[in-house]
Scaffold this active site. Structure first.
Site, PDB file in Angstrom:
ATOM      1  N   PRO A   9     -20.193  -0.384  -6.340  1.00  0.00           N
ATOM      2  CG  PRO A   9     -18.974  -0.854  -4.326  1.00  0.00           C
ATOM      3  CD  PRO A   9     -19.821  -1.516  -5.586  1.00  0.00           C
ATOM      4  CG  ASN A  10     -17.888   4.334  -3.969  1.00  0.00           C
ATOM      5  OD1 ASN A  10     -18.557   5.247  -3.340  1.00  0.00           O
ATOM      6  ND2 ASN A  10     -16.977   3.482  -3.361  1.00  0.00           N
ATOM      7  NE  ARG A  17     -14.798   6.322  -7.184  1.00  0.00           N
ATOM      8  CZ  ARG A  17     -14.773   5.162  -7.231  1.00  0.00           C
ATOM      9  NH1 ARG A  17     -15.508   4.407  -8.145  1.00  0.00           N
ATOM     10  NH2 ARG A  17     -13.804   4.278  -6.530  1.00  0.00           N
ATOM     11  CE1 TYR A  22     -11.921   4.298 -11.260  1.00  0.00           C
ATOM     12  CE2 TYR A  22     -11.928   5.995  -9.612  1.00  0.00           C
ATOM     13  CZ  TYR A  22     -11.977   4.648 -10.016  1.00  0.00           C
ATOM     14  OH  TYR A  22     -11.380   3.901  -8.896  1.00  0.00           O
ATOM     15  CG  ASN A  71     -16.423  -1.712 -12.798  1.00  0.00           C
ATOM     16  OD1 ASN A  71     -15.796  -1.921 -11.933  1.00  0.00           O
ATOM     17  ND2 ASN A  71     -16.136  -0.629 -13.283  1.00  0.00           N
ATOM     18  CB  ALA A  74     -14.602  -1.165  -3.698  1.00  0.00           C
ATOM     19  CD  GLU A  95     -12.721  -8.655 -12.988  1.00  0.00           C
ATOM     20  OE1 GLU A  95     -12.427 -10.179 -13.140  1.00  0.00           O
ATOM     21  OE2 GLU A  95     -11.959  -8.200 -11.921  1.00  0.00           O
ATOM     22  CG  HIS A  97     -11.509  -3.420 -13.196  1.00  0.00           C
ATOM     23  ND1 HIS A  97     -12.437  -3.336 -11.800  1.00  0.00           N
ATOM     24  CD2 HIS A  97     -11.607  -5.083 -13.229  1.00  0.00           C
ATOM     25  CE1 HIS A  97     -12.956  -4.582 -11.450  1.00  0.00           C
ATOM     26  NE2 HIS A  97     -12.149  -5.296 -12.078  1.00  0.00           N
ATOM     27  NE  ARG A 104      -6.300   3.136  -9.070  1.00  0.00           N
ATOM     28  CZ  ARG A 104      -7.686   3.393  -8.923  1.00  0.00           C
ATOM     29  NH1 ARG A 104      -8.484   2.490  -9.790  1.00  0.00           N
ATOM     30  NH2 ARG A 104      -7.799   4.180  -7.970  1.00  0.00           N
TER      31      ARG A 104
HETATM   32  C1  DQA Z   1     -12.468   0.089 -10.681  1.00  0.00           C
HETATM   33  C2  DQA Z   1     -11.326  -0.352  -9.982  1.00  0.00           C
HETATM   34  C3  DQA Z   1     -11.698  -0.611  -8.402  1.00  0.00           C
HETATM   35  O1  DQA Z   1     -10.179  -1.014  -7.915  1.00  0.00           O
HETATM   36  C4  DQA Z   1     -12.307   0.742  -7.750  1.00  0.00           C
HETATM   37  O2  DQA Z   1     -12.386   0.285  -6.322  1.00  0.00           O
HETATM   38  C5  DQA Z   1     -13.620   1.268  -8.397  1.00  0.00           C
HETATM   39  C6  DQA Z   1     -13.415   1.091  -9.730  1.00  0.00           C
HETATM   40  C7  DQA Z   1     -12.635   0.691 -12.080  1.00  0.00           C
HETATM   41  O3  DQA Z   1     -13.396   0.526 -12.918  1.00  0.00           O
HETATM   42  O4  DQA Z   1     -11.238   0.868 -12.524  1.00  0.00           O
HETATM   43  O5  DQA Z   1     -14.527   1.456  -7.888  1.00  0.00           O
HETATM   44  O6  DQA Z   1     -13.515  -1.056 -10.554  1.00  0.00           O
END
Ligand code: DQA
Length: 138
Positions: A9-10, A17, A22, A71, A74, A95, A97, A104
């Protein structure tokens, strides 16, 4: 070699964003760079804001592809279902990020993916995806 990148998501908003966290590149743009860089790999990309769709995609490719770069965004910190899907399939999952989640908020320090992942790469910006793909190559 077939590798699927799965974004949660997002992450469809990458580029606009929170660019200070990011970066300012869209994922479509970065994906084109990856395809250029890894010409020998059949790379595919899937993004969804919906938990069940992410699980469905992991199940769909998870018995035939060589690797999944995930990835879960959230959902990383909340989804027992995605963690179970990663455990259920045969294809190894790395995995990733973009940000260093350990630097964080506390709630980002938990991952339901990590216990079932082949490995975890985080904190290198979009380069995290490139490092994950490299990890699948001999
Ligand atoms: C994320 C880190 C997550 O905590 C966050 O909710 C994201 C992006 C990252 O790629 O840094 O949406 O996965």
């Amino acid at each position: 070699m077939k590798i699927l990148i799965v974004n949660g998501p997002n992450l469809n908003l990458l580029g606009k964003r929170e660019p200070e966290v990011y970066g300012d590149q869209t994922f479509d743009d970065y994906f084109a760079d990856l395809q250029f860089k890894f010409k020998e790999v059949q790379l595919e990309y899937f993004q969804s804001n919906i938990e069940g769709e992410l699980i469905g995609k992991i199940q769909e490719v998870g018995f035939s592809y060589d690797g999944i770069v995930l990835n879960a965004a959230a959902y990383t910190h909340t989804s027992v279902g995605i963690g179970d899907a990663v455990k259920a399939v045969e294809t190894p999952v790395v995995e990733v990020h973009i940000s260093n989640t350990h630097k964080r908020e506390q709630f980002r320090h938990i991952s339901y993916i990590s216990p079932n992942a082949k490995g975890v790469i985080l904190g290198f910006g979009l380069k995290s995806y490139e490092l994950a793909i490299q990890s699948f190559l001999g």
